[in-house]
Design an enzyme around this catalytic site. Sequence first.
Site, PDB file in Angstrom:
ATOM      1  N   HIS A  87      -7.678  -5.021  -2.021  1.00 25.85           N
ATOM      2  CA  HIS A  87      -6.470  -4.376  -1.500  1.00 25.85           C
ATOM      3  C   HIS A  87      -5.721  -5.299  -0.554  1.00 25.85           C
ATOM      4  CE1 HIS A  87      -3.877  -0.988  -1.037  1.00 25.85           C
ATOM      5  NE2 HIS A  87      -4.070  -0.890   0.251  1.00 25.85           N
ATOM      6  N   ASP A  98      -9.057  -4.544  -6.709  1.00 23.21           N
ATOM      7  CA  ASP A  98      -8.780  -3.556  -5.661  1.00 23.21           C
ATOM      8  C   ASP A  98      -9.617  -2.303  -5.905  1.00 23.21           C
ATOM      9  OD1 ASP A  98      -7.677  -1.768  -3.814  1.00 23.21           O
ATOM     10  OD2 ASP A  98      -5.649  -2.538  -4.069  1.00 23.21           O
ATOM     11  N   SER A 126       0.847  -1.181   0.000  1.00 24.92           N
ATOM     12  CA  SER A 126       0.000   0.000   0.000  1.00 24.92           C
ATOM     13  C   SER A 126       0.892   1.244   0.000  1.00 24.92           C
ATOM     14  CB  SER A 126      -0.978  -0.031   1.172  1.00 24.92           C
ATOM     15  OG  SER A 126      -2.006   0.918   1.001  1.00 24.92           O
TER      16      SER A 126
END
Length: 738
Positions: free
Chosen positions: A702, A670, A595
């Site tokens: 995600h 995602d 991330s």
Amino acid sequence: MAAAIVNVPAVAADRAPLTLERVFASPDLAGPQPQALRLSPDGTLLTSVRPRTDEKERFDLWALDTRTGQSRMLVDSKKVGSGAALSEAEKMQRERDRSLTGKTGILTYDWSPDGRTLLVPIDGDLYLAQRDGGARRIEGTKDALNPAISPRGRFVSFVRDQNLFVQPLAGGAPRALSRDGGGTVHWGEAEFVAQEEMDRRTGYWWSPDETRVAVARFDEAPVQVSVRAAIGDAGTKIYEQRYPAAGTPNVRIALYVAGLDGREPVKVDLGQDTDIYLARVDWLPDGSALLVQRQNRAQTRLDMLRVDPATGKATLLFTEKAGAKSWINLTDAYRWMADGSFLWRSERDGFGHLWRWKAGTWSQLTKGPWVVQGLVAVDEPGGRVFVTGNKDDVLEQHLYAVDLKTGATTRLTERGWWNNAVGDGTGTRFIVTRSNSAQPAQTYLADASGKRVAWINENAVTGAHPYAPYLAAHRSPEFGTLKAKDGTTLYWEMISPVREPGKRYPVFFEHYGGPGTGQMVTRGWQGALAQYLVQQGWIYFRIDNRGSYNRGKAFEDQIWHAMGTVEVADQQAGAQYLKSLPFVDARRVATYGWSYGGYLSLKMLEKTPGVYAAAVAGAPVTDWRLYDTHYTERYMGDPRQVADAYDASGTIVDAAKIADPLLVIHGMADDNVFLDNTTKMAAAMQRQGVPFEMMLYPGQTHRVGGPGVSVHLWRTILDFLERHVKREGAVAGAAARN
């Protein structure tokens, strides 16, 4: 550089080696971990949701009798649930709440005020469970979102088809409190950025007497439509998702007060500026007014409004303003007091501390170079408030009692642990969950002095505990500090194999680095994966850079309009320190992040070539114009006003500078960091002839993981590092020796 604190246990000859399959298998190696712990209103039952031993991602509802200490399963999610697929709306809500992602069964529940029943959502249906374990389905509540029992227990409320409904628990059909929900209009829900970035999960709030409900209405019409392909193993679904990317319009938000009498809802006056965030909504304890937190788009101002529910008229109580080149972090640490004063966590002196507002005057309760994290309970008659914070050690979190008159602060939990706590409201009992580097999370019941009166989950790593066979080989971390370029102290953590004299080891250097999240370097339990990496011959290392949370505003604010700068420099300082150690192979330092950490992996390769032998970038943001408004603009500003800052922060322009081995990973469904981020970066590298490797996961969001997938993910990462770090480094070392 400061000396490290070293604690390395003895290693038994018969230690059991970890396997990657066992790290992700059931039962969880951390042992049984009850979640959502709550005391029944009469205090006789302590309820929680617990993972099944044979399926660690499925949870059931359990109850522990506080009088006898006996524990039993209250509701079996497999026996009661239908197994039906969740609605798309609920799937998206769970994706916003990372604590629920990938889990099934019973994840949330709500006690009725009289303590006789519990509201239990399972598989898209609502059930009313009894204390004896019986449960009945509440008719008419299929696909209900945000369910809640009203404060006096007469109603259940929920959102369906984008409208808010109320239904008598004694029987009767649900009744809509809103009617124009549908299309782009939503009632009673939290908009995307409220769920994802503001930690606001609902869009409605009951008055204490059950006569009114404050309810948010938002219209997504202004929000741009982003076409997102969710690519799965059985095909591709196309979603036209309204996603408020940085610099683009947000939803139009409004707040109403609806009565149960069927009259037209009263609109709350939120001011002339319509481009705002509705941050928090609360009723005063006596129901006489609402407290509404209104945040401006730039997140430099937060107004606390007192609202008359009968008229919607708002009165400004106070305003919180950010300092220069800074922003306001939202908080849940506040409480209205019986004497009309208000407890409020503020960062106005540079650190998160508790203040008291009364009759327009502020007084500071806690102070110093440390951070109050949460407000746990208030004992107003006893003159004490209970908070969590890091007063004693940056790497530890503790429960403290604060005297409301003098501000004197007393630690109630034991040193050497990372603690979280929830209280009973008045500070007479606490549920404390703690862990350290050698002990997975354990939970106990404490009294007002912090004394443990009973274990809820001792979770001792002995006997049949899942981690017991691996404890002998467990390696404890070393902690230390080094200085950033500006002299700021940075904290690091290292876990090493049993070091052999003269041998140099490769390093698995994990990072996150982003603002607004908890720190990585703590004395808490770090999980079994790090231990597996160490057993594979890696040194495991991480460091908390400037720009990250929990060290005060001056530490965090250095990232203002400058993402991809101080984080890169501080991670490089960590790498240089590692390379100075005699037991580290300086040619074999690999870095990994997910991330924001994935973004940072790319920036580290672009800005510090040759420092890392290879990098893994998981689900990276590559252009901050592609990420959402509330998170991105908080730190970077509005791209329509500071385009240069966005250009400098992205990874696309400098893609050609990547010369070290790179693996990029992304889930193909995602909806948080869109796959567009990775495809945009991949195309830029391909145009520039930059070699890299990529692994995409169909159907994964995600969070890439789950049965089978987690093992595949980490085999992919470790195979890449084996080829480009371990093997290449060994060949280079042999060549140098020859």
